[in-house]
Design an enzyme around this catalytic site. Structure first.
Site, PDB file in Angstrom:
ATOM      1  N   ASP A 146       0.806  -1.135   0.024  1.00 58.05           N
ATOM      2  CA  ASP A 146       0.106  -0.053   0.075  1.00 58.05           C
ATOM      3  C   ASP A 146       0.951   1.229   0.020  1.00 58.05           C
ATOM      4  OD1 ASP A 146      -2.158  -1.720   0.229  1.00 58.05           O
ATOM      5  OD2 ASP A 146      -2.198  -1.555   2.351  1.00 58.05           O
ATOM      6  N   GLU A 147       2.075   1.270  -0.481  1.00 59.92           N
ATOM      7  CA  GLU A 147       2.617   2.161  -0.577  1.00 59.92           C
ATOM      8  C   GLU A 147       2.418   3.461  -1.606  1.00 59.92           C
ATOM      9  OE1 GLU A 147       3.911  -0.722  -1.091  1.00 59.92           O
ATOM     10  OE2 GLU A 147       5.252  -1.269   0.367  1.00 59.92           O
ATOM     11  N   GLY A 148       1.597   3.214  -2.599  1.00 59.88           N
ATOM     12  CA  GLY A 148       1.147   3.921  -3.528  1.00 59.88           C
ATOM     13  C   GLY A 148       1.490   3.488  -5.222  1.00 59.88           C
ATOM     14  N   LYS A 149       1.831   2.061  -4.968  1.00 56.91           N
ATOM     15  CA  LYS A 149       2.197   1.839  -6.448  1.00 56.91           C
ATOM     16  C   LYS A 149       1.358   1.898  -7.584  1.00 56.91           C
ATOM     17  CE  LYS A 149       2.314  -2.293  -4.385  1.00 56.91           C
ATOM     18  NZ  LYS A 149       2.042  -2.088  -2.949  1.00 56.91           N
ATOM     19  N   GLY A 150       0.269   1.943  -7.326  1.00 53.90           N
ATOM     20  CA  GLY A 150      -1.024   2.003  -8.570  1.00 53.90           C
ATOM     21  C   GLY A 150      -0.857   3.385  -8.985  1.00 53.90           C
ATOM     22  N   LYS A 151      -0.802   4.343  -8.002  1.00 54.00           N
ATOM     23  CA  LYS A 151      -0.677   5.758  -8.450  1.00 54.00           C
ATOM     24  C   LYS A 151       0.353   5.924  -9.384  1.00 54.00           C
ATOM     25  CE  LYS A 151       0.466  10.482  -7.331  1.00 54.00           C
ATOM     26  NZ  LYS A 151       0.345  11.699  -6.605  1.00 54.00           N
ATOM     27  N   ASN A 203      -5.243 -10.471  -3.671  1.00 58.88           N
ATOM     28  CA  ASN A 203      -4.997  -9.564  -2.406  1.00 58.88           C
ATOM     29  C   ASN A 203      -4.520  -8.006  -2.570  1.00 58.88           C
ATOM     30  OD1 ASN A 203      -2.750 -10.541  -3.762  1.00 58.88           O
ATOM     31  ND2 ASN A 203      -1.639 -11.146  -1.830  1.00 58.88           N
ATOM     32  N   GLY A 249      -4.559  -4.286  -3.670  1.00 56.95           N
ATOM     33  CA  GLY A 249      -5.396  -3.294  -4.029  1.00 56.95           C
ATOM     34  C   GLY A 249      -4.780  -1.928  -4.425  1.00 56.95           C
ATOM     35  N   HIS A 250      -4.716  -1.692  -5.549  1.00 53.92           N
ATOM     36  CA  HIS A 250      -3.939  -0.507  -6.109  1.00 53.92           C
ATOM     37  C   HIS A 250      -4.763   0.525  -6.622  1.00 53.92           C
ATOM     38  CE1 HIS A 250      -0.370  -3.370  -7.216  1.00 53.92           C
ATOM     39  NE2 HIS A 250      -0.658  -3.431  -6.011  1.00 53.92           N
ATOM     40  N   GLN A 307       1.783  -6.260  -3.220  1.00 53.12           N
ATOM     41  CA  GLN A 307       2.455  -5.987  -1.857  1.00 53.12           C
ATOM     42  C   GLN A 307       3.675  -5.312  -1.702  1.00 53.12           C
ATOM     43  OE1 GLN A 307       1.308  -9.538  -3.392  1.00 53.12           O
ATOM     44  NE2 GLN A 307      -0.685  -8.624  -2.880  1.00 53.12           N
ATOM     45  N   SER A 323       5.353  12.338  -3.802  1.00 46.85           N
ATOM     46  CA  SER A 323       4.008  12.436  -4.237  1.00 46.85           C
ATOM     47  C   SER A 323       3.151  13.235  -3.059  1.00 46.85           C
ATOM     48  CB  SER A 323       3.632  10.914  -4.034  1.00 46.85           C
ATOM     49  OG  SER A 323       1.955  11.076  -4.329  1.00 46.85           O
ATOM     50  N   GLY A 378      -0.153  13.940  -2.983  1.00 49.19           N
ATOM     51  CA  GLY A 378      -1.634  13.487  -2.828  1.00 49.19           C
ATOM     52  C   GLY A 378      -2.108  12.391  -3.662  1.00 49.19           C
TER      53      GLY A 378
HETATM   54  P1  GDP Z   1      -0.932   0.461  -3.685  1.00 45.00           P
HETATM   55  O1  GDP Z   1      -1.525  -1.062  -2.947  1.00 45.00           O
HETATM   56  O2  GDP Z   1       0.727   0.369  -3.364  1.00 45.00           O
HETATM   57  O3  GDP Z   1      -1.197   0.767  -5.027  1.00 45.00           O
HETATM   58  O4  GDP Z   1      -1.478   1.465  -2.657  1.00 45.00           O
HETATM   59  P2  GDP Z   1      -3.089   1.677  -2.211  1.00 45.00           P
HETATM   60  O5  GDP Z   1      -3.864   2.453  -3.377  1.00 45.00           O
HETATM   61  O6  GDP Z   1      -3.384   0.371  -1.373  1.00 45.00           O
HETATM   62  O7  GDP Z   1      -2.865   2.651  -1.011  1.00 45.00           O
HETATM   63  C1  GDP Z   1      -2.514   3.762  -1.209  1.00 45.00           C
HETATM   64  C2  GDP Z   1      -3.436   5.094  -0.723  1.00 45.00           C
HETATM   65  O8  GDP Z   1      -2.832   6.264  -0.708  1.00 45.00           O
HETATM   66  C3  GDP Z   1      -4.638   5.248  -2.004  1.00 45.00           C
HETATM   67  O9  GDP Z   1      -5.695   5.434  -1.134  1.00 45.00           O
HETATM   68  C4  GDP Z   1      -4.129   6.382  -2.619  1.00 45.00           C
HETATM   69  O10 GDP Z   1      -5.093   7.019  -3.413  1.00 45.00           O
HETATM   70  C5  GDP Z   1      -3.380   7.211  -1.570  1.00 45.00           C
HETATM   71  N1  GDP Z   1      -2.331   7.851  -1.925  1.00 45.00           N
HETATM   72  C6  GDP Z   1      -1.273   7.683  -3.024  1.00 45.00           C
HETATM   73  N2  GDP Z   1      -0.243   8.590  -2.967  1.00 45.00           N
HETATM   74  C7  GDP Z   1      -0.687   9.627  -2.026  1.00 45.00           C
HETATM   75  C8  GDP Z   1       0.009  10.628  -1.568  1.00 45.00           C
HETATM   76  O11 GDP Z   1       1.202  11.035  -2.003  1.00 45.00           O
HETATM   77  N3  GDP Z   1      -0.794  11.443  -0.463  1.00 45.00           N
HETATM   78  C9  GDP Z   1      -1.688  11.059  -0.115  1.00 45.00           C
HETATM   79  N4  GDP Z   1      -2.795  11.515   0.709  1.00 45.00           N
HETATM   80  N5  GDP Z   1      -2.625   9.774  -0.573  1.00 45.00           N
HETATM   81  C10 GDP Z   1      -1.936   9.272  -1.633  1.00 45.00           C
HETATM   82  P1  IMO Z   2      -0.929  -4.092  -2.257  1.00 43.21           P
HETATM   83  O1  IMO Z   2      -0.407  -4.754  -3.623  1.00 43.21           O
HETATM   84  C1  IMO Z   2      -0.802  -4.435   2.140  1.00 43.21           C
HETATM   85  C2  IMO Z   2      -0.824  -8.565   3.547  1.00 43.21           C
HETATM   86  C3  IMO Z   2      -2.298  -9.108   4.398  1.00 43.21           C
HETATM   87  C4  IMO Z   2      -1.765 -10.080   5.352  1.00 43.21           C
HETATM   88  C5  IMO Z   2      -0.455 -10.699   4.584  1.00 43.21           C
HETATM   89  C6  IMO Z   2      -1.048 -12.081   3.794  1.00 43.21           C
HETATM   90  O2  IMO Z   2      -2.196  -3.527  -2.350  1.00 43.21           O
HETATM   91  O3  IMO Z   2       0.223  -3.331  -1.550  1.00 43.21           O
HETATM   92  P2  IMO Z   2      -2.551 -12.858   1.811  1.00 43.21           P
HETATM   93  O4  IMO Z   2      -3.905 -12.178   1.423  1.00 43.21           O
HETATM   94  O5  IMO Z   2      -1.634 -12.243   0.817  1.00 43.21           O
HETATM   95  O6  IMO Z   2      -2.679 -14.073   2.512  1.00 43.21           O
HETATM   96  O7  IMO Z   2      -2.111 -11.798   3.488  1.00 43.21           O
HETATM   97  O8  IMO Z   2      -0.460  -9.951   3.381  1.00 43.21           O
HETATM   98  N1  IMO Z   2      -1.262  -8.198   2.395  1.00 43.21           N
HETATM   99  C7  IMO Z   2      -1.294  -6.740   1.954  1.00 43.21           C
HETATM  100  N2  IMO Z   2      -1.236  -5.538   2.634  1.00 43.21           N
HETATM  101  N3  IMO Z   2      -1.125  -4.474   0.830  1.00 43.21           N
HETATM  102  C8  IMO Z   2      -1.136  -5.561  -0.018  1.00 43.21           C
HETATM  103  O9  IMO Z   2      -1.149  -5.626  -1.343  1.00 43.21           O
HETATM  104  C9  IMO Z   2      -1.381  -6.740   0.652  1.00 43.21           C
HETATM  105  N4  IMO Z   2      -1.594  -8.191   0.096  1.00 43.21           N
HETATM  106  C10 IMO Z   2      -1.307  -8.984   1.091  1.00 43.21           C
HETATM  107  O10 IMO Z   2      -3.038  -7.934   5.050  1.00 43.21           O
HETATM  108  O11 IMO Z   2      -1.198  -9.417   6.304  1.00 43.21           O
HETATM  109 MG    MG Z   3      -2.810  -1.621  -1.721  1.00 39.49          MG
END
Ligand code: GDP
Ligand code: IMO
Ligand code: MG
Length: 423
Positions: free
Chosen positions: A13-18, A38, A40-41, A224, A412, A414
């Site tokens: 969830d670092e913001g890979k999708g963005k 698993n 969510g981007h 991940q 980034s 926002g």
């Molecule tokens: P991913 O799994 O690495 O693609 O990241 P996620 O989408 O799960 O989580 C990142 C969250 O942070 C999402 O809700 C994005 O819309 C949000 N986001 C990404 N970059 C930024 C940023 O620079 N600032 C803020 N406030 N939100 C961001």
């Molecule tokens: P993105 O790509 C954050 C975490 C789960 C759990 C562990 C194992 O959006 O960054 P799993 O369903 O793979 O058996 O879960 O890994 N996890 C993530 N946490 N971002 C994800 O993906 C994750 N995918 C799995 O919360 O701790």
């Molecule tokens: Mg995510």
């Protein structure tokens, strides 16, 4: 042409999708190489938010091919929902989406097994997203899996039945109360398989090889994060695939000497969803504020993400394992308003001060040692270039660059595509 990688350096969830979306205009092909639903981007543009789970984050760009590689596990039911969402946005995915024949399928019983396994673990549960990831990769390495290419064969349903029957016996073995109606789940599953069959199945390793030969620009999109890697993560609280750079080689068929840039992406602080150790986790108002301002709720499960300070011991480790060449710092805007910011630069570990990530980072073994830096007050979200960033943020960035010895090329500020500052 060399293949670039974009990888999460923390617990996901670092913001890979963005950032993949931001970079897509420079690439001909975006390819996912591991994980599955698993992930969510999140992408935000034109005031609209999109969440992708299995489909690569280049899908909104008309001229880009999007490949789901052999290392990915696909749940046809979730995939179909993603396709329907795209169709409702007018995205012509049939022209641009390609699926590897060697990608493994998540069966309904894999999801049930995930639930049974987690329930049986009780307090020691991994905190899985319950998408069937672990059981599917277990069948892959156990040589029992069903692959996308199998569904083109006449006898695949017999193979399916045998595997589903075995899974049912395993679910019973767990002796936990999992209620399910397999008939209903299978009806939905087989309908989704028909939708999947409308897409282009390819021998993706050859496709990638030819694309490189033809000088196509390819970006591999990680899912991940490095600390969830099956080998290098905080085992057993990890996912079941290699989320690190090597995973792109096995998950797409890219030779190691064909890797170009490795973009490492991290949040300016740290989050984690699910169970497992997290040395810099905060249980106070500061952590609560990070979660509230950063909207730290999982894009796949909606669970609250745990929040804490940036951990440079862990980040350095991730940079090393991946061979990161450029860094991207996300969500700096969330830290606006804190008087001071802490960054963990070492751990107290069994009486010693260590700067490498030890085998065990459970709270009773590890105490973070912090360096304190000045915070900034300014709202960053409307800033468009580096010169506008506050002095204290420049200092924060310089401190990290010096510690990590890798340049931070993107800041980034926002969630929107446009809220991206290149340095
Ligand atoms: P991913 O799994 O690495 O693609 O990241 P996620 O989408 O799960 O989580 C990142 C969250 O942070 C999402 O809700 C994005 O819309 C949000 N986001 C990404 N970059 C930024 C940023 O620079 N600032 C803020 N406030 N939100 C961001
Ligand atoms: P993105 O790509 C954050 C975490 C789960 C759990 C562990 C194992 O959006 O960054 P799993 O369903 O793979 O058996 O879960 O890994 N996890 C993530 N946490 N971002 C994800 O993906 C994750 N995918 C799995 O919360 O701790
Ligand atoms: Mg995510």
């Amino acid at each position: 042409m060399a293949v670039d990688l974009l990888l999460g350096l923390q617990w996901g969830d670092e913001g890979k999708g963005k950032i993949v979306d931001v970079l897509t205009s420079k690439y001909d092909i975006i390819a996912r190489f591991q994980g599955g639903p698993n992930a969510g981007h999140t992408l935000v543009f034109n005031n609209k938010k999109h969440v992708l789970h299995t489909i690569p984050s280049g899908i909104f760009h008309e001229n880009t091919k999007n490949l789901v590689g052999n290392g990915v596990v696909i749940d046809p039911v979730i995939f179909k929902k993603e396709l329907n969402n795209l169709a409702s946005q007018g995205v012509n995915y049939k022209a641009s989406l390609l699926i590897s024949r060697k990608a493994h399928l998540i069966l309904p019983t894999h999801r049930l097994l995930d639930a049974a396994s987690e329930t049986a673990k009780g307090k020691a549960k991994i905190g899985s997203t319950l998408k069937g990831i672990g059981p599917t990769y277990m069948d892959k390495t156990g040589r029992n899996g069903i692959r996308v290419g199998d569904i083109e064969l006449a006898d695949w349903k017999e193979k399916y039945r045998a595997l589903a029957n075995k899974h049912e016996a395993m679910i019973a073995f767990y002796d936990v109360n999992i209620q399910y109606n397999l008939k209903e789940l299978e009806t939905e599953f087989f309908a989704a398989i028909e939708t999947l069959k409308e897409l282009s199945f390819i021998d993706s390793e050859d496709y990638i090889f030819q694309a490189q030969k033809n000088k196509k620009a390819i970006l591999a999109e990680g899912a991940q994060g490095s600390l969830l890697d099956i080998d290098f993560g905080t085992y057993p609280f990890v996912t079941s695939s290699n989320t690190t750079a090597a995973g792109a080689c096995t998950g797409l068929g890219i030779a190691p000497n064909k890797i170009g840039n490795v973009f490492g992406i991290f949040k300016a602080y740290t989050t984690r969803v699910g169970s497992g150790p997290f040395p810099t986790e905060l249980f106070d108002e500061v952590g609560e504020t990070m979660g509230r301002v950063g909207h730290e709720f999982g894009a796949t499960t909606g669970r609250r993400r745990r929040c804490g300070w940036l951990d440079l011991v862990a980040l350095k480790y991730a940079c090393q394992v991946n061979g990161v060449t450029q860094l991207m710092m996300m969500k700096g805007d969330v830290l606006s308003g804190f008087k001071s910011l802490k960054v963990c630069t070492a751990y107290k570990y069994k009486g010693d001060t260590v700067t490498h990530l030890p085998f065990n980072i459970e709270a009773h073994n590890v105490t973070p040692i912090y360096t304190e830096l000045k915070g900034w007050k300014e709202d960053l979200t409307k800033m468009e270039n580096e010169n506008q960033l506050p002095k204290e943020l420049h200092e924060y960035i310089t401190f990290l660059e010096n510690e990590l010895e890798i340049p931070i090329k993107i800041v980034s500020v926002g969630p929107d595509r446009k809220q991206t500052i290149f340095r």
